[in-house]
Design a protein around this motif. Structure first.
Motif, PDB file in Angstrom:
ATOM      1  N   PRO A  64       0.843  -1.199   0.469  1.00  0.00           N
ATOM      2  CA  PRO A  64       0.077  -0.155  -0.235  1.00  0.00           C
ATOM      3  C   PRO A  64       0.467   1.470  -0.112  1.00  0.00           C
ATOM      4  N   GLY A  65      -0.017   2.467   0.203  1.00  0.00           N
ATOM      5  CA  GLY A  65       0.876   3.754   0.296  1.00  0.00           C
ATOM      6  C   GLY A  65       1.439   3.961   1.436  1.00  0.00           C
ATOM      7  N   GLY A  66       2.839   4.914   1.410  1.00  0.00           N
ATOM      8  CA  GLY A  66       2.987   5.123   2.435  1.00  0.00           C
ATOM      9  C   GLY A  66       3.990   5.995   2.561  1.00  0.00           C
ATOM     10  N   PHE A  67       4.221   6.450   3.812  1.00  0.00           N
ATOM     11  CA  PHE A  67       5.660   8.059   3.749  1.00  0.00           C
ATOM     12  C   PHE A  67       6.834   7.562   3.705  1.00  0.00           C
ATOM     13  N   GLY A  68       7.959   8.352   3.466  1.00  0.00           N
ATOM     14  CA  GLY A  68       9.755   7.926   3.656  1.00  0.00           C
ATOM     15  C   GLY A  68      10.381   6.565   3.858  1.00  0.00           C
ATOM     16  N   GLU A  69      11.720   6.363   4.098  1.00  0.00           N
ATOM     17  CA  GLU A  69      12.440   5.165   3.793  1.00  0.00           C
ATOM     18  C   GLU A  69      12.056   3.946   4.383  1.00  0.00           C
ATOM     19  N   ARG A  70      11.874   4.053   5.398  1.00  0.00           N
ATOM     20  CA  ARG A  70      11.524   2.962   6.662  1.00  0.00           C
ATOM     21  C   ARG A  70      10.116   1.983   6.017  1.00  0.00           C
ATOM     22  N   GLY A  71      10.939   0.836   6.219  1.00  0.00           N
ATOM     23  CA  GLY A  71      10.473  -0.363   6.102  1.00  0.00           C
ATOM     24  C   GLY A  71      10.154  -0.644   3.864  1.00  0.00           C
ATOM     25  N   SER A  72      11.091   0.584   3.252  1.00  0.00           N
ATOM     26  CA  SER A  72      11.178   0.132   1.692  1.00  0.00           C
ATOM     27  C   SER A  72      12.085  -0.404   0.661  1.00  0.00           C
ATOM     28  N   GLU A  73      13.427  -1.237   1.540  1.00  0.00           N
ATOM     29  CA  GLU A  73      13.602  -2.528   0.934  1.00  0.00           C
ATOM     30  C   GLU A  73      12.753  -3.802   1.145  1.00  0.00           C
ATOM     31  N   GLY A  74      11.937  -4.048   2.299  1.00  0.00           N
ATOM     32  CA  GLY A  74      11.163  -4.603   2.752  1.00  0.00           C
ATOM     33  C   GLY A  74      10.318  -4.658   1.580  1.00  0.00           C
ATOM     34  N   LYS A  75       9.296  -3.197   0.710  1.00  0.00           N
ATOM     35  CA  LYS A  75       8.640  -3.668   0.285  1.00  0.00           C
ATOM     36  C   LYS A  75       8.652  -3.777  -0.805  1.00  0.00           C
ATOM     37  N   ILE A  76      10.250  -3.443  -1.488  1.00  0.00           N
ATOM     38  CA  ILE A  76      10.972  -4.370  -2.951  1.00  0.00           C
ATOM     39  C   ILE A  76      11.093  -5.722  -2.837  1.00  0.00           C
ATOM     40  N   ALA A  77      11.911  -5.948  -1.313  1.00  0.00           N
ATOM     41  CA  ALA A  77      11.807  -7.751  -1.586  1.00  0.00           C
ATOM     42  C   ALA A  77      10.257  -8.212  -1.651  1.00  0.00           C
ATOM     43  N   SER A  78       9.374  -8.101  -0.881  1.00  0.00           N
ATOM     44  CA  SER A  78       7.661  -8.591  -1.445  1.00  0.00           C
ATOM     45  C   SER A  78       7.817  -8.194  -3.153  1.00  0.00           C
ATOM     46  N   VAL A  79       7.866  -6.994  -3.194  1.00  0.00           N
ATOM     47  CA  VAL A  79       7.367  -7.170  -4.891  1.00  0.00           C
ATOM     48  C   VAL A  79       8.349  -8.585  -5.836  1.00  0.00           C
ATOM     49  N   ARG A  80       9.367  -8.113  -6.298  1.00  0.00           N
ATOM     50  CA  ARG A  80      10.181  -9.460  -6.180  1.00  0.00           C
ATOM     51  C   ARG A  80      10.170 -10.615  -5.552  1.00  0.00           C
ATOM     52  N   PHE A  81       9.230 -10.760  -4.599  1.00  0.00           N
ATOM     53  CA  PHE A  81       9.048 -12.563  -4.544  1.00  0.00           C
ATOM     54  C   PHE A  81       7.735 -12.178  -5.509  1.00  0.00           C
ATOM     55  N   ALA A  82       6.756 -11.549  -5.324  1.00  0.00           N
ATOM     56  CA  ALA A  82       5.323 -11.547  -6.472  1.00  0.00           C
ATOM     57  C   ALA A  82       5.554 -11.682  -7.317  1.00  0.00           C
ATOM     58  N   ARG A  83       7.306 -11.121  -7.889  1.00  0.00           N
ATOM     59  CA  ARG A  83       7.425 -11.324  -9.306  1.00  0.00           C
ATOM     60  C   ARG A  83       7.562 -12.720 -10.049  1.00  0.00           C
ATOM     61  N   GLU A  84       8.299 -13.220  -9.407  1.00  0.00           N
ATOM     62  CA  GLU A  84       9.404 -14.411  -9.330  1.00  0.00           C
ATOM     63  C   GLU A  84       8.548 -15.217  -8.908  1.00  0.00           C
ATOM     64  N   HIS A  85       7.086 -15.356  -8.076  1.00  0.00           N
ATOM     65  CA  HIS A  85       6.623 -16.600  -7.813  1.00  0.00           C
ATOM     66  C   HIS A  85       5.383 -16.533  -8.406  1.00  0.00           C
ATOM     67  N   GLN A  86       5.397 -15.762  -9.362  1.00  0.00           N
ATOM     68  CA  GLN A  86       4.095 -15.527  -9.909  1.00  0.00           C
ATOM     69  C   GLN A  86       2.482 -15.420  -9.315  1.00  0.00           C
ATOM     70  N   VAL A  87       3.204 -14.478  -7.686  1.00  0.00           N
ATOM     71  CA  VAL A  87       1.938 -14.970  -6.773  1.00  0.00           C
ATOM     72  C   VAL A  87       1.805 -13.408  -7.634  1.00  0.00           C
ATOM     73  N   PRO A  88       0.039 -13.126  -7.632  1.00  0.00           N
ATOM     74  CA  PRO A  88      -0.874 -11.672  -8.262  1.00  0.00           C
ATOM     75  C   PRO A  88      -0.234 -10.945  -6.997  1.00  0.00           C
ATOM     76  N   PHE A  89       0.097  -9.709  -7.356  1.00  0.00           N
ATOM     77  CA  PHE A  89       0.488  -8.378  -7.249  1.00  0.00           C
ATOM     78  C   PHE A  89      -0.313  -7.115  -7.293  1.00  0.00           C
ATOM     79  N   PHE A  90      -0.529  -6.685  -6.505  1.00  0.00           N
ATOM     80  CA  PHE A  90      -1.088  -5.467  -6.615  1.00  0.00           C
ATOM     81  C   PHE A  90      -0.515  -4.195  -6.012  1.00  0.00           C
ATOM     82  N   GLY A  91       0.018  -3.274  -6.644  1.00  0.00           N
ATOM     83  CA  GLY A  91       0.939  -2.231  -5.165  1.00  0.00           C
ATOM     84  C   GLY A  91       0.487  -0.562  -5.562  1.00  0.00           C
ATOM     85  N   ILE A  92       0.213   0.314  -4.201  1.00  0.00           N
ATOM     86  CA  ILE A  92      -0.490   1.273  -4.769  1.00  0.00           C
ATOM     87  C   ILE A  92       0.207   2.518  -4.157  1.00  0.00           C
ATOM     88  N   CYS A  93       0.225   3.483  -5.253  1.00  0.00           N
ATOM     89  CA  CYS A  93       0.508   4.356  -4.864  1.00  0.00           C
ATOM     90  C   CYS A  93       2.702   4.734  -4.555  1.00  0.00           C
TER      91      CYS A  93
END
Length: 543
Positions: A352-381
């Motif tokens: 989901p949406g948010g502001f600031g750097e905290r947790g950003s690398e974890g979000k990027i890692a979750s995007v990568r997991f969804a892309r590589e494992h073909q899991v439905p992904f929805f990113g907002i803002c």
């Protein structure tokens, strides 16, 4: 000529005044009346835009770009009436406007006081734009007796006198606690709360009594006697199995009928089939899916209130139960093992949406997991921005890709926007300027590629969605990202600002710069959420 229903609360906060206002408005709508709901917030912030989600929950954004209280989300979801700037006022905004008038000399040398100047501003807000409406419901935030709320209650008292009983009704929401040791409900907190309100000059006409056990007839009679209301005007409000059950529950207890009796109005029976269908879909699902929401404010679900409801609506559209797993993005910064353990059970992943750097690398890692494992992904803002950074790093070969929101970077795939076109014309912001009210806010159009997944989902190639952000994906990286498989399928009408990205080679991978959750309703689920839950359901059947 509109009639006014004033809603106050006592004893404790979080009794559900906003939900009560939304439910009552929905019931009046079901009887054919035209309604609007307004929220009075006593805090001194001009709006909640600069407040931490842990302080105030989510910021609800309207089409006209107002940052407002989350209760306006309830109002919209239950009535379908689009909220606007004029539906939410704060003490901060009132005092700001009064001081500006005083500095200009508008008061002609008068001493500026709470009464009449502050109360006059509150009354003007309540009475504005009433044409074409049958009822205006006005919810006063906080609880009776709060020092910052006193001017609002005084304005309510004045309006009651000025408009008369035939045009005003005061509904007071109170708590009737159950004392387990005594084995009974206690009415004294309600009595004291009503006495406090009456001491400020406002006698409630209807009491909505929140309780966790059925309210005995004898207790209703006791409350009516000591609080100076009709027994039929003491409405029990027990905990409901779903917030969408509340309108039906309040109708069964006679709330809407009592309001109409107070005003001396006759009405046809309400048409409640829409709400009965919503409740049936919600409480009787034919399957279930699990969605992992990887965010930074997961310790307070109200920080993602509209998101939570939009996922529920997506479940209703597919007649499935959506189990939401709130996952702290920072957990994913420890290593791949933690990511796999948390995300493998998910049928869909949402950032989901948010502001600031905290947790950003974890979000990027979750995007990568969804892309590589073909899991439905929805990113907002911010979730879309993280999808673009992940794509730049891992499929486009731009290893140092980042956002200027997180500091200086050689590869600003996401950067601050200082100029853009709005319906009102060109908007300009300084990078180091004020934070409040300076983002790209409100409804903006987007043009969708005709052969895209999102155009198929929407059934249109031109859409309008609500925005709330200061940073944008840098269009200069579009070619590199598209070569890596991330397609820009939605753009601003001038073709400059990326609005939607997707991966055609993925089962369901969509990132949007806007906040579609703000426009989802139980009787009209947002198509992106309906599509995402449908994709998660297909995923669930594969595993």
């Amino acid at each position: 000529m509109a009639r006014y229903i004033f809603i106050t609360g006592g004893v404790v906060s979080s009794l559900g005044k906003g939900l009560m206002a939304a439910s009552l408005a929905a019931l009046l709508q079901a009887r054919g009346f035209r309604v609007r709901i307004r929220k009075f917030d006593p805090y001194l912030n001009v709006d909640p835009g600069t407040m931490s989600p842990y302080q105030h929950g989510e910021v609800y954004v309207t089409d006209d770009g107002a940052e407002t209280d989350l209760d306006l989300g309830h109002y919209e979801r239950f009535t379908g009436v689009s909220a606007q700037q004029s539906d939410n006022i704060t003490s901060g905004r009132i005092y700001r406007d009064i001081i500006a008038k005083e500095r200009r000399g508008d008061y002609l040398g008068a001493t500026v006081q709470v009464v009449p100047h502050v109360t006059d501003e509150i009354k003007a807000f309540a009475l504005a734009d009433e044409d074409g409406l049958d009822f205006i419901l006005c919810e006063i935030g906080g609880t009776v007796g709060d020092i910052e709320g006193l001017p609002f209650v005084e304005a309510l008292r004045q309006l009651r006198n000025e408009l008369g009983r035939e045009r005003t009704c005061a509904v007071h929401v109170t708590l009737v606690p159950y004392i387990a040791a005594a084995g009974e409900l206690k009415t004294k907190p309600t009595q004291h709360s009503v006495r406090e309100l009456a001491g400020l000059g406002v006698q409630p006409d209807i009491l909505l009594c929140r309780c966790e056990k059925p309210l005995p007839d004898s207790d209703r009679a006791k409350i009516a006697l000591f609080c100076n209301v009709r027994k039929e005007a003491v409405i029990p409000a027990l905990d409901a199995p779903s917030i969408y059950s509340v309108p039906l529950q309040y109708h069964a207890e006679g709330l809407d009928a009592e309001v109409l009796r107070h005003f001396g109005l006759d009405s046809v029976a309400p048409v409640l089939s829409r709400w009965e269908d919503i409740v049936d879909r919600h409480l009787n699902p034919e399957g279930e899916v699990t969605i992992g929401v990887v965010g930074k404010y997961v310790g307070l679900p109200d920080a993602y209130k509209s998101l939570n409801e939009a996922l529920t609506h997506g479940g209703m559209a597919n007649r499935v139960k959506v189990n939401i797993r709130w996952i702290d993005a920072e957990l994913f910064e420890k290593g791949d093992a933690e990511i796999a353990a948390l995300l493998e059970p998910m049928h869909g992943i949402l950032v989901p949406g948010g502001f600031g750097e905290r947790g950003s690398e974890g979000k990027i890692a979750s995007v990568r997991f969804a892309r590589e494992h073909q899991v439905p992904f929805f990113g907002i803002c911010l979730g879309m921005q993280m999808a673009c950074i992940e794509g730049a790093r891992n499929t486009a070969g731009i290893a140092e890709a980042s956002s200027t929101e997180f500091g200086e970077t050689k590869e600003p795939v996401v950067g601050i926007i200082t100029e853009w076109m709005s319906p009102e014309g060109q908007q300009t912001r300084a990078a180091g300027g004020d934070l409040g009210g300076t983002m790209r806010l409100g409804a903006y159009e987007a043009k969708l590629a005709g052969n895209s997944r999102v155009a198929s989902i929407y059934g249109a190639t031109t859409i309008s969605e609500r925005h709330r952000h200061r940073y944008e994906v840098n269009g200069a990286y579009r070619e590199a990202l598209e070569q890596g498989g991330l397609v820009f399928s939605g753009m601003s009408p001038d073709g400059l600002l990326p609005e939607i990205v997707e991966r055609p080679d993925h089962p369901w991978f969509v990132g949007v710069q806007f906040h579609p959750e703000l426009k989802s309703k139980p009787f009209d689920p947002h198509p992106l959420f309906a599509g995402f839950v449908e994709a998660a359901l297909r995923q669930a059947r594969l595993v």
